[in-house]
Design a protein around this motif. Structure first.
Motif, PDB file in Angstrom:
ATOM      1  N   PRO A  35       0.803  -1.238   0.000  1.00  0.00           N
ATOM      2  CA  PRO A  35       0.000   0.000   0.000  1.00  0.00           C
ATOM      3  C   PRO A  35       0.827   1.275   0.000  1.00  0.00           C
ATOM      4  O   PRO A  35       0.508   2.222  -0.743  1.00  0.00           O
ATOM      5  CB  PRO A  35      -0.838  -0.144   1.275  1.00  0.00           C
ATOM      6  N   THR A  36       1.873   1.365   0.796  1.00  0.00           N
ATOM      7  CA  THR A  36       2.648   2.608   0.822  1.00  0.00           C
ATOM      8  C   THR A  36       3.474   2.780  -0.445  1.00  0.00           C
ATOM      9  O   THR A  36       3.717   3.915  -0.877  1.00  0.00           O
ATOM     10  CB  THR A  36       3.558   2.657   2.068  1.00  0.00           C
ATOM     11  N   GLN A  37       3.893   1.688  -1.050  1.00  0.00           N
ATOM     12  CA  GLN A  37       4.606   1.790  -2.326  1.00  0.00           C
ATOM     13  C   GLN A  37       3.671   2.248  -3.438  1.00  0.00           C
ATOM     14  O   GLN A  37       4.094   2.983  -4.339  1.00  0.00           O
ATOM     15  CB  GLN A  37       5.257   0.451  -2.666  1.00  0.00           C
ATOM     16  N   ARG A  38       2.397   1.853  -3.366  1.00  0.00           N
ATOM     17  CA  ARG A  38       1.437   2.362  -4.345  1.00  0.00           C
ATOM     18  C   ARG A  38       1.263   3.874  -4.202  1.00  0.00           C
ATOM     19  O   ARG A  38       1.040   4.577  -5.196  1.00  0.00           O
ATOM     20  CB  ARG A  38       0.093   1.639  -4.189  1.00  0.00           C
ATOM     21  N   SER A  43       2.643   9.308  -6.615  1.00  0.00           N
ATOM     22  CA  SER A  43       3.310  10.604  -6.477  1.00  0.00           C
ATOM     23  C   SER A  43       4.393  10.827  -7.524  1.00  0.00           C
ATOM     24  O   SER A  43       5.212  11.747  -7.385  1.00  0.00           O
ATOM     25  CB  SER A  43       3.925  10.727  -5.077  1.00  0.00           C
ATOM     26  N   LEU A  44       4.429  10.014  -8.579  1.00  0.00           N
ATOM     27  CA  LEU A  44       5.486  10.129  -9.581  1.00  0.00           C
ATOM     28  C   LEU A  44       5.597  11.532 -10.193  1.00  0.00           C
ATOM     29  O   LEU A  44       6.713  12.022 -10.397  1.00  0.00           O
ATOM     30  CB  LEU A  44       5.283   9.094 -10.685  1.00  0.00           C
ATOM     31  N   PRO A  45       4.484  12.220 -10.489  1.00  0.00           N
ATOM     32  CA  PRO A  45       4.642  13.580 -11.026  1.00  0.00           C
ATOM     33  C   PRO A  45       5.384  14.507 -10.068  1.00  0.00           C
ATOM     34  O   PRO A  45       6.225  15.300 -10.500  1.00  0.00           O
ATOM     35  CB  PRO A  45       3.194  14.035 -11.245  1.00  0.00           C
ATOM     36  N   GLU A  46       5.093  14.398  -8.784  1.00  0.00           N
ATOM     37  CA  GLU A  46       5.780  15.246  -7.806  1.00  0.00           C
ATOM     38  C   GLU A  46       7.271  14.891  -7.718  1.00  0.00           C
ATOM     39  O   GLU A  46       8.128  15.782  -7.615  1.00  0.00           O
ATOM     40  CB  GLU A  46       5.130  15.102  -6.432  1.00  0.00           C
ATOM     41  N   TRP A 223      13.705  -3.703  -4.594  1.00  0.00           N
ATOM     42  CA  TRP A 223      12.470  -2.923  -4.687  1.00  0.00           C
ATOM     43  C   TRP A 223      11.832  -3.060  -6.067  1.00  0.00           C
ATOM     44  O   TRP A 223      12.511  -2.956  -7.098  1.00  0.00           O
ATOM     45  CB  TRP A 223      12.760  -1.449  -4.386  1.00  0.00           C
ATOM     46  N   PRO A 224      10.502  -3.288  -6.105  1.00  0.00           N
ATOM     47  CA  PRO A 224       9.807  -3.537  -7.377  1.00  0.00           C
ATOM     48  C   PRO A 224       9.531  -2.243  -8.140  1.00  0.00           C
ATOM     49  O   PRO A 224       8.396  -1.753  -8.201  1.00  0.00           O
ATOM     50  CB  PRO A 224       8.508  -4.214  -6.919  1.00  0.00           C
ATOM     51  N   TYR A 265      11.436   4.797  -2.092  1.00  0.00           N
ATOM     52  CA  TYR A 265      11.229   3.389  -1.740  1.00  0.00           C
ATOM     53  C   TYR A 265      12.091   2.994  -0.541  1.00  0.00           C
ATOM     54  O   TYR A 265      11.633   2.286   0.368  1.00  0.00           O
ATOM     55  CB  TYR A 265      11.555   2.483  -2.936  1.00  0.00           C
ATOM     56  N   ILE A 266      13.335   3.433  -0.542  1.00  0.00           N
ATOM     57  CA  ILE A 266      14.223   3.072   0.565  1.00  0.00           C
ATOM     58  C   ILE A 266      13.733   3.684   1.870  1.00  0.00           C
ATOM     59  O   ILE A 266      13.715   3.018   2.925  1.00  0.00           O
ATOM     60  CB  ILE A 266      15.662   3.522   0.258  1.00  0.00           C
ATOM     61  N   ARG A 267      13.324   4.934   1.826  1.00  0.00           N
ATOM     62  CA  ARG A 267      12.824   5.579   3.046  1.00  0.00           C
ATOM     63  C   ARG A 267      11.551   4.912   3.538  1.00  0.00           C
ATOM     64  O   ARG A 267      11.327   4.798   4.755  1.00  0.00           O
ATOM     65  CB  ARG A 267      12.604   7.066   2.784  1.00  0.00           C
ATOM     66  N   ASP A 268      10.719   4.466   2.626  1.00  0.00           N
ATOM     67  CA  ASP A 268       9.520   3.716   3.011  1.00  0.00           C
ATOM     68  C   ASP A 268       9.912   2.436   3.737  1.00  0.00           C
ATOM     69  O   ASP A 268       9.309   2.068   4.756  1.00  0.00           O
ATOM     70  CB  ASP A 268       8.694   3.396   1.764  1.00  0.00           C
ATOM     71  N   THR A 269      10.946   1.754   3.242  1.00  0.00           N
ATOM     72  CA  THR A 269      11.430   0.539   3.895  1.00  0.00           C
ATOM     73  C   THR A 269      12.053   0.859   5.250  1.00  0.00           C
ATOM     74  O   THR A 269      11.898   0.094   6.215  1.00  0.00           O
ATOM     75  CB  THR A 269      12.441  -0.188   2.994  1.00  0.00           C
TER      76      THR A 269
END
Length: 383
Positions: A35-38, A43-46, A223-224, A265-269
């Motif tokens: 969910p958080t990776q989604r 947020s790709l535009p940002e 990371w996917p 992604y790393i910060r999410d992990t």
């Protein structure tokens, strides 16, 4: 693919696997988004806009700081001699080109993914095999290292495909050996985030020892991110100028957008933990595979491995890795043959296959069920 089809390298088998219904071949991260990776994807535009506005050095520094912090490599945060590449293969090729320019030879771990040997050989680097079984044997470690005739030692830690790794004491022993014998130590740490043992600072050991070293890091196995990835090539002080010149010849920079994406992604992990974001899926899929293999001719060679692949022995006389790969391929299941991992002696790996585990768990469970049905229904494959 028929039983007569033989490819010269593992990457070709991976390419076939990419277009199979059940791709269990390549070891890249395909486990899907949590969910958080989604939210990161949304947020790709940002992220793109932020990358446009930032200095390249800021994007690089934030990526490396996040990467090394998550890895517990605190001595490498702010490392002044790192070079970024789009892939670990490119980092390896830089190392190979440097070795070739100095006429240096390499003792390379076996088994390992065969493109390491291929890249070195294409640069005309002389290779000798360094058997993993010899490094697993504590009593044989000193004897093995002393008997080597090579200018550099090349290890993959943890190893793909077996999960082999070094304890801190063994790591220091190899570093000390390289210092004493004036050998370069080359480390491929591209699967490092699957090591569940307590973190310790390898870079502190490397820097304090004064050893000549090259370390390849990578984000693509963890990371996917649809193969948007970055590799770090960290270099000792004495080798840096020569490697930097080679890097300058081929690459200005890695995309700041990719760096910003990977940092997110790393910060999410970091926030959620490796257990929740990485290890849980791999462990669940490994358990599903083990259940599916019960009572078949395929058994795990290293049951305690934690890396995102499984190395399986074929327990049936006369059945070789190419037979299993071909049979599964006809059923739209892509796996890798073990013979190519033994790059200096294909026959030593002819009784193994490798299966990738970084896949969505529900999908993977279905793939395992299909694999089991195919193996149990194939004449000659009964246990």
């Amino acid at each position: 693919m028929t039983s007569e089809t033989r490819y010269t390298n593992l990457t070709r088998y991976e390419d076939i696997g990419l277009n199979s219904k059940f791709n269990l071949a390549d070891g890249h991260a395909h486990q899907g988004q949590n969910p958080t990776q989604r939210e990161i994807v949304a947020s790709l535009p940002e992220l793109f806009h932020a990358a446009e506005q930032a200095f390249q050095s800021d994007s690089e520094r934030e990526f490396q700081q996040a990467f090394y912090s998550l890895a517990g490599q605190h001595s490498a945060i702010g490392h002044p001699r790192t070079l970024l590449c789009y892939s670990a293969s490119l980092s390896t090729d830089l190392a190979a080109t440097y070795l070739a320019s100095r006429g240096l030879s390499v003792a390379l771990l076996q088994p390992c993914f065969d493109n390491l040997a291929t890249i070195l050989r294409r640069r005309n680097v002389a290779l000798t095999p360094l058997g993993e079984d010899r490094l697993r044997n504590t009593a044989a470690l000193d004897e093995t290292l002393d008997a080597m005739h090579a200018d550099a030692v090349f290890l993959t830690l943890p190893n793909n495909p077996t999960g082999f790794n070094l304890t801190p004491d063994r790591f220091r022993a190899i570093v000390d050996h390289c210092v004493a014998h004036h050998r370069i130590l080359i480390l491929d740490c591209t699967f490092r985030f699957f090591d569940i043992s307590p973190l310790w600072d390898q870079y502190e050991v490397l820097e304090d020892s004064g050893v000549s070293y090259l370390v390849v890091e990578d984000s693509g196995k963890t990371w996917p991110t649809q193969d948007l990835k970055c590799s770090i090539l960290a270099v000792s002080r004495d080798l840096y100028a020569g490697v930097l010149e080679l890097h300058d010849d081929i690459l200005l920079n890695v995309s700041p957008f990719i760096l910003r994406l990977l940092t997110a992604y790393i910060r999410d992990t970091q926030e959620a933990g490796l257990e929740r974001t990485v290890w849980r899926t791999i462990r669940r899929n490994r358990q599903a595979l083990r259940r599916a293999l019960a009572g078949t001719i395929l058994t795990p060679e290293f049951p305690d491995s934690t890396v995102s692949v499984d190395w399986l022995r074929i327990n049936r006389p006369g059945i070789r890795s190419e037979d299993v790969v071909a049979t599964l391929g006809r059923a739209q299941i892509g796996v890798l043959p073990g013979d190519h991992f033994h790059w200096a002696d294909h026959e030593a790996g002819a009784r193994f296959i490798r299966i990738a585990l970084a896949r969505p768990p529900e999908w993977f469970a279905t793939a395992c069920g299909h694999l089991r049905d195919v193996v149990l229904s194939t004449p000659g494959f009964t246990a």
